[in-house]
Scaffold this active site. Structure first.
Site, PDB file in Angstrom:
ATOM      1  N   HIS A 104      51.703  58.744 -10.600  1.00 59.85           N
ATOM      2  CA  HIS A 104      52.644  59.125 -11.650  1.00 59.85           C
ATOM      3  C   HIS A 104      53.486  60.329 -11.219  1.00 59.85           C
ATOM      4  O   HIS A 104      54.659  60.431 -11.548  1.00 59.85           O
ATOM      5  CB  HIS A 104      51.891  59.469 -12.941  1.00 59.85           C
ATOM      6  CG  HIS A 104      51.443  58.241 -13.662  1.00 59.85           C
ATOM      7  ND1 HIS A 104      50.248  58.176 -14.343  1.00 59.85           N
ATOM      8  CD2 HIS A 104      52.014  57.044 -13.807  1.00 59.85           C
ATOM      9  CE1 HIS A 104      50.133  56.974 -14.873  1.00 59.85           C
ATOM     10  NE2 HIS A 104      51.181  56.271 -14.567  1.00 59.85           N
ATOM     11  N   ARG A 136      56.541  37.419 -17.086  1.00 64.30           N
ATOM     12  CA  ARG A 136      55.740  36.647 -16.145  1.00 64.30           C
ATOM     13  C   ARG A 136      54.367  36.421 -16.748  1.00 64.30           C
ATOM     14  O   ARG A 136      53.739  37.370 -17.237  1.00 64.30           O
ATOM     15  CB  ARG A 136      55.608  37.386 -14.816  1.00 64.30           C
ATOM     16  CG  ARG A 136      54.701  36.612 -13.857  1.00 64.30           C
ATOM     17  CD  ARG A 136      54.731  37.152 -12.472  1.00 64.30           C
ATOM     18  NE  ARG A 136      53.961  38.374 -12.361  1.00 64.30           N
ATOM     19  CZ  ARG A 136      53.844  39.045 -11.217  1.00 64.30           C
ATOM     20  NH1 ARG A 136      54.466  38.625 -10.135  1.00 64.30           N
ATOM     21  NH2 ARG A 136      53.134  40.155 -11.159  1.00 64.30           N
ATOM     22  N   GLU A 153      56.405  31.793  -4.218  1.00 61.31           N
ATOM     23  CA  GLU A 153      55.658  32.838  -3.501  1.00 61.31           C
ATOM     24  C   GLU A 153      54.750  32.229  -2.434  1.00 61.31           C
ATOM     25  O   GLU A 153      54.141  32.944  -1.648  1.00 61.31           O
ATOM     26  CB  GLU A 153      54.736  33.601  -4.464  1.00 61.31           C
ATOM     27  CG  GLU A 153      55.388  34.030  -5.735  1.00 61.31           C
ATOM     28  CD  GLU A 153      54.517  34.988  -6.517  1.00 61.31           C
ATOM     29  OE1 GLU A 153      54.534  36.181  -6.174  1.00 61.31           O
ATOM     30  OE2 GLU A 153      53.824  34.548  -7.457  1.00 61.31           O
ATOM     31  N   ASP A 193      54.562  38.244  -1.947  1.00 61.73           N
ATOM     32  CA  ASP A 193      53.549  37.239  -1.649  1.00 61.73           C
ATOM     33  C   ASP A 193      54.052  36.223  -0.638  1.00 61.73           C
ATOM     34  O   ASP A 193      53.297  35.783   0.230  1.00 61.73           O
ATOM     35  CB  ASP A 193      53.099  36.533  -2.932  1.00 61.73           C
ATOM     36  CG  ASP A 193      52.041  37.350  -3.652  1.00 61.73           C
ATOM     37  OD1 ASP A 193      51.131  37.857  -2.965  1.00 61.73           O
ATOM     38  OD2 ASP A 193      52.124  37.512  -4.875  1.00 61.73           O
ATOM     39  N   CYS A 221      62.613  38.732  -6.931  1.00 56.24           N
ATOM     40  CA  CYS A 221      62.056  39.892  -7.634  1.00 56.24           C
ATOM     41  C   CYS A 221      61.016  40.642  -6.806  1.00 56.24           C
ATOM     42  O   CYS A 221      60.372  41.557  -7.288  1.00 56.24           O
ATOM     43  CB  CYS A 221      61.475  39.476  -8.989  1.00 56.24           C
ATOM     44  SG  CYS A 221      60.148  38.286  -8.847  1.00 56.24           S
TER      45      CYS A 221
HETATM   46  C1  PEP Z   1      56.005  39.169  -5.325  1.00 58.19           C
HETATM   47  O1  PEP Z   1      54.972  38.635  -4.906  1.00 58.19           O
HETATM   48  O2  PEP Z   1      57.020  39.347  -4.620  1.00 58.19           O
HETATM   49  C2  PEP Z   1      56.088  39.642  -6.724  1.00 58.19           C
HETATM   50  C3  PEP Z   1      57.223  40.064  -7.240  1.00 58.19           C
HETATM   51  O3  PEP Z   1      54.939  39.641  -7.432  1.00 58.19           O
HETATM   52  P1  PEP Z   1      53.765  40.717  -7.264  1.00 58.19           P
HETATM   53  O4  PEP Z   1      54.243  41.782  -6.315  1.00 58.19           O
HETATM   54  O5  PEP Z   1      53.488  41.215  -8.632  1.00 58.19           O
HETATM   55  O6  PEP Z   1      52.665  39.869  -6.714  1.00 58.19           O
HETATM   56 MG    MG Z   2      53.524  37.938  -6.330  1.00 60.08          MG
END
Ligand code: PEP
Ligand code: MG
Length: 579
Positions: A194, A337, A436, A460, A507
């Site tokens: 934080h 999500r 992913e 991922d 993302c």
């Molecule tokens: C990803 O895998 O790129 C993603 C956005 O999800 P997380 O990082 O939460 O697994």
């Molecule tokens: Mg992911």
């Protein structure tokens, strides 16, 4: 002679100023006590806990009024931790069990708690570990008679100083900022704590994890802190000072330029609008100033709602929470999500099981489809919340279309049930899938045919394509977003979305890294979702790029470049295409 120390740069910016030690690290020695003194020792410990509580409450009252960050939430977290039996009761038992001093009992308990956190691996939980450390250190300082919040320094001494400390709590960080410090460096702490997050929000240059910061530097000496590179330079010579003063000026100009950008839309030079969205983890993230310039939320990681608690949140709690976020977004879309639990995101509540290879095991949609008691309440809550504003539902870690069919059938069934019950929900909720897993990218067309949008989770996708555990330090060096195989899978996904006429977003972290923006634009990506602190940087690249010109360059780059040359080619893509 100058001396350079390195750590983790967590908030960019250059500061040049006098070193100011806030306090030394807390060292604890073991002391054995006779039985007759144990009651007194227990009382001393409990009094220290009470003093810590009073300090935190008084700190709450001293939060500067013009602080935009919700600092009281951090202080409340620490107050709650003080009430937790692991911090306020177990040390009492340890004092009696080992016949030791309170400091030692508290240290034993801290080691125990830290071990539990160490095993978790999840970088987010590391922030909680830091909170535990902050609370325990506060009690330790009181026990050792060193309880003052800012080490006794007055505001004048702190002005323009580069503060050096073992660690800083979020609350201290806010107060120090208010006292006009130029920057800070700490011996401990990580990039996701934080304190680190706050330093970025408050734009104070900061470096954490500088081993030896308290040993090698002297109070009052001139130092340079580079929050981007994560370096501290002590006793710099004139040449070094001149170099860093120039960089400091360039950085100030960069900030001014970015601030001006925040109200401008993200549109390329050839007038292609690009959707810039924010990733959020907690409902309160929505109140962050930086989020205002996002077009909406492209990834809301709901698993954080399930963490640090004994039982999962029920439908009502989730509904209230999602509805609150939707209302705060005032008409901008929210991409929720569905639960991505398991592997690196372990939670206390729920039925996550790891197996011997958790990243390849029962996680995300696999776990949800297996455990309806976990998934149904979330689906109902998301659908019900959709009555209050634009909501997109996004499913993580799809690997085959049977999973997708199962999911879509479940959504239909949930809609029917809600309708029968007379519950409101939007008929327009869009359902998207995260790409992913390499198998999903290779068959992206099949997913695109059944979904309303795709979003590429590069964190991922890279881990699974390159077979490297994303939380294993030993193989981190192999983590490469520019690996030709990764780029091919990203391109296939974008093309599949385009052919099916649905939007494709990204993302993962790659979306927020301005080094890759032009490459992704040239590949045809139309939506980027990232931590809000990266929004303006990425926007600057978009606004200075001609997508029409990028396309053939990127196509040529992807077709002809050998693995080793891609990095160099990307650099030239970034340098010479400004009109
Ligand atoms: C990803 O895998 O790129 C993603 C956005 O999800 P997380 O990082 O939460 O697994
Ligand atoms: Mg992911």
């Amino acid at each position: 002679m100058s001396l350079a120390l390195s750590g983790i740069g967590v908030s960019r910016g250059i500061a040049i100023g006098k070193a100011h030690f806030l306090r030394g690290s807390v060292e604890v020695l073991e002391g054995n006590l006779p039985e007759s003194l144990l009651d007194e020792e227990v009382a001393r410990f409990l009094e220290a806990v009470e003093t810590a509580r009073r300090q935190l409450e008084s700190l709450m009252g001293r939060i500067p009024e013009d602080t935009s960050i919700n600092i009281s939430a951090f202080i409340e977290t620490h107050l709650l931790m003080l009430d937790d039996a692991t911090i306020s009761t177990t040390p009492v038992e340890l004092i009696r069990l080992h016949g030791c001093n309170a400091e030692w009992a508290l240290k034993l308990q801290r080691d125990e708690i830290v071990n539990v956190f160490e095993e978790m691996d999840d970088p987010y939980l590391r922030t909680r570990r830091d909170d535990v450390d902050h609370v325990i250190n506060r009690i330790l300082r009181i026990l050792l008679g060193r309880g003052e919040e800012n080490g006794g320094s007055d505001s004048k001494e702190l002005q323009h100083a580069i503060v050096l400390a073992d660690d800083l709590t979020p609350a201290e960080t806010v107060l120090l900022e208010h006292q006009g410090i130029a920057a800070f460096a700490t011996e401990y702490g990580g990039p996701l704590s934080h304190t680190a997050i706050l330093s970025r929000s408050m734009e104070i240059p900061a470096v954490v994890g500088v081993h030896g910061v308290q040993h090698y530097l002297r109070d009052g000496e001139t130092i340079i802190l580079d929050g981007l590179q994560g370096i501290l330079i002590a006793s710099p010579d004139e040449n070094t000072l001149t170099h860093y003063r120039a960089r400091q000026q360039a950085e100030q100009q960069r900030r001014l330029d970015l601030a001006r950008l925040s109200l401008k839309p993200a549109v390329s030079l050839d007038e292609v609008p690009v959707n810039l969205m924010a990733n959020i983890e907690l409902p309160e993230d929505i109140n962050t100033d930086g989020l205002a310039s996002a077009a909406g939320v492209g990834l809301y990681r709901t698993e954080f709602l399930f963490m640090n608690r004994a039982t999962p949140p029920d439908e009502e709690e989730q509904f209230d929470c999602y509805k609150g976020v939707i209302e705060a977004l005032k008409g901008k879309p929210l991409t929720i999500r569905t639960l991505d639990m398991g592997a690196d995101k372990q939670v206390d509540s729920g039925s996550s099981r790891s197996g011997s290879n958790p990243a390849l095991g029962l996680r995300a949609i696999r776990l949800c489809l297996k455990d309806m008691s976990l998934f149904r309440p979330q689906l109902r809550a998301i659908l019900r919340a959709s009555a209050f504003g634009p909501v997109h539902m996004m499913v993580p870690m799809l690997s085959n279309t049977q999973e997708l069919q199962q999911l879509l059938a479940l959504v239909d069934e949930t809609r029917n049930t809600l309708q029968r019950e007379g519950q409101a929900f939007s008929p327009d909720i869009r359902i998207g899938g995260m790409i992913e897993v390499p198998a999903a990218a290779l068959s992206a067309a099949d997913f695109a045919a059944r979904l309303d949008f795709l979003s590429i989770g590069t964190n991922d996708l890279i881990q699974y394509t390159l077979a490297i555990d994303r939380v294993d330090d030993e193989v981190n060096y192999l983590y490469d977003p520019l690996h030709p195989a990764v780029l091919r899978l990203i391109k296939m996904t974008i093309d599949a979305g385009r052919d099916a006429g649905i939007p494709v977003a990204m993302c993962g972290e790659m979306a927020g890294d301005p080094r890759y923006t032009r490459l992704l634009l040239g590949m045809g990506l139309c939506e980027f979702s990232m931590h809000h602190t990266s929004l303006q940087e990425v926007k600057r690249v978009i606004n200075n790029s001609n997508i029409g010109k990028l396309r053939p360059l990127v196509e040529e780059l992807l077709g002809n470049t050998k693995a080793g040359q891609i990095h160099a080619r990307i650099e030239s893509l970034n340098s010479n295409l400004t009109e």
